[in-house]
Design a protein around this motif. Structure first.
Motif, PDB file in Angstrom:
ATOM      1  N   HIS A  59     -14.104  22.820 -12.957  1.00 61.91           N
ATOM      2  CA  HIS A  59     -12.727  22.699 -12.479  1.00 61.91           C
ATOM      3  C   HIS A  59     -11.968  24.003 -12.724  1.00 61.91           C
ATOM      4  CE1 HIS A  59      -8.699  21.209 -11.766  1.00 61.91           C
ATOM      5  NE2 HIS A  59      -8.365  21.646 -12.965  1.00 61.91           N
ATOM      6  N   TRP A  61     -13.294  27.014 -13.228  1.00 61.01           N
ATOM      7  CA  TRP A  61     -13.908  28.053 -12.393  1.00 61.01           C
ATOM      8  C   TRP A  61     -13.274  28.048 -11.001  1.00 61.01           C
ATOM      9  CZ3 TRP A  61     -17.042  32.210 -12.266  1.00 61.01           C
ATOM     10  CH2 TRP A  61     -17.583  32.578 -11.044  1.00 61.01           C
ATOM     11  N   ASN A  62     -13.149  26.853 -10.427  1.00 58.88           N
ATOM     12  CA  ASN A  62     -12.588  26.731  -9.075  1.00 58.88           C
ATOM     13  C   ASN A  62     -11.087  27.002  -9.026  1.00 58.88           C
ATOM     14  OD1 ASN A  62     -14.911  26.160  -7.491  1.00 58.88           O
ATOM     15  ND2 ASN A  62     -14.977  24.130  -8.408  1.00 58.88           N
ATOM     16  N   VAL A  99     -23.394  26.734  -9.315  1.00 61.35           N
ATOM     17  CA  VAL A  99     -22.115  26.977  -8.635  1.00 61.35           C
ATOM     18  C   VAL A  99     -21.777  28.467  -8.644  1.00 61.35           C
ATOM     19  CG1 VAL A  99     -19.613  26.590  -8.811  1.00 61.35           C
ATOM     20  CG2 VAL A  99     -21.195  24.657  -9.013  1.00 61.35           C
ATOM     21  N   ALA A 103     -21.606  31.007  -5.425  1.00 63.20           N
ATOM     22  CA  ALA A 103     -20.398  31.788  -5.145  1.00 63.20           C
ATOM     23  C   ALA A 103     -20.737  33.275  -5.003  1.00 63.20           C
ATOM     24  CB  ALA A 103     -19.370  31.582  -6.256  1.00 63.20           C
TER      25      ALA A 103
END
Length: 157
Positions: A59, A61-62, A99, A103
Motif C-alpha cells: 500500500h 509502495w503504491n 511488484v 514496476a
C-alpha cells in the motif's frame, strides 16, 4: 541492518506507514486496549491486523508518486541482497519483490547487451563469416538484468 520493507515504510509521508507495529500487536492480542463485547469483533480485529501486516508495504509502495526517485540511494547493497534472499522463502517478501520488479520492467529498459563471442584470440576473419553475406549484429546478445542488478541500478545504490 534495516529491512528493505522498513525503509520503504520509513521514507513515506503516508500516515499509515506507522501501522506495522500496532498491526502486529493487534494480531497477537486483538483485545489490547479495547473491551470486546462481541466474539466476532475479536476475529475481525485480528484478521484486519493480519492483512495490514501482510499488505501495508505494498500500500505504501503504491502511495509513492515515483518510488524510484523517492527511494533513490536509501537502500544498501546488503539490504537488497538480504531482501532478495528472503524473498525466496518468505511469501510476503516475494510478493513485494514481484511488484517492485514489475514496476521496474514497466518504467525502465531492463535489458543489457553483451558480446556473445570473444574474438580477441583470433584477429583474422579467415572465413569472412562463411563468405559474401551481409554483416549482422549476431555478435551481440540481449539479456535481462538480474534482479539484483535492477535494484542496484534503478535505486542508484
Amino acid at each position: 541492518m534495516m529491512m528493505l520493507e522498513d525503509i520503504i515504510l520509513e521514507n513515506s509521508s503516508e500516515k499509515q506507514r506507522r501501522l506495522s507495529g500496532p498491526a502486529e500487536r493487534a494480531y497477537k492480542k486483538p483485545d489490547i486496549g479495547v473491551e470486546i463485547k462481541n466474539k466476532s469483533a475479536y476475529y475481525v480485529i485480528r484478521d484486519c491486523a493480519l492483512i495490514t501486516s501482510k499488505f501495508l508495504v505494498l500500500h505504501i509502495w503504491n502511495a509513492y508518486k515515483d518510488p524510484f526517485t523517492s527511494l533513490e540511494g536509501k537502500f544498501s547493497k546488503d539490504d537488497i541482497k538480504d531482501f532478495l534472499k528472503r524473498a525466496k522463502s518468505d511469501k510476503n517478501a516475494d510478493n513485494i519483490r514481484s511488484v517492485i520488479i514489475s514496476a521496474m520492467r514497466d518504467k525502465f529498459d531492463t535489458t543489457t547487451t553483451s558480446k556473445s563471442f570473444d574474438y580477441s584470440e583470433e584477429e583474422d576473419d579467415i572465413y569472412g563469416y562463411y563468405g559474401d553475406t551481409e554483416e549482422s549484429n549476431d555478435d551481440f546478445v540481449e539479456e535481462e538484468m538480474t534482479e539484483e542488478e535492477m535494484f542496484l541500478k534503478f535505486f542508484k545504490v
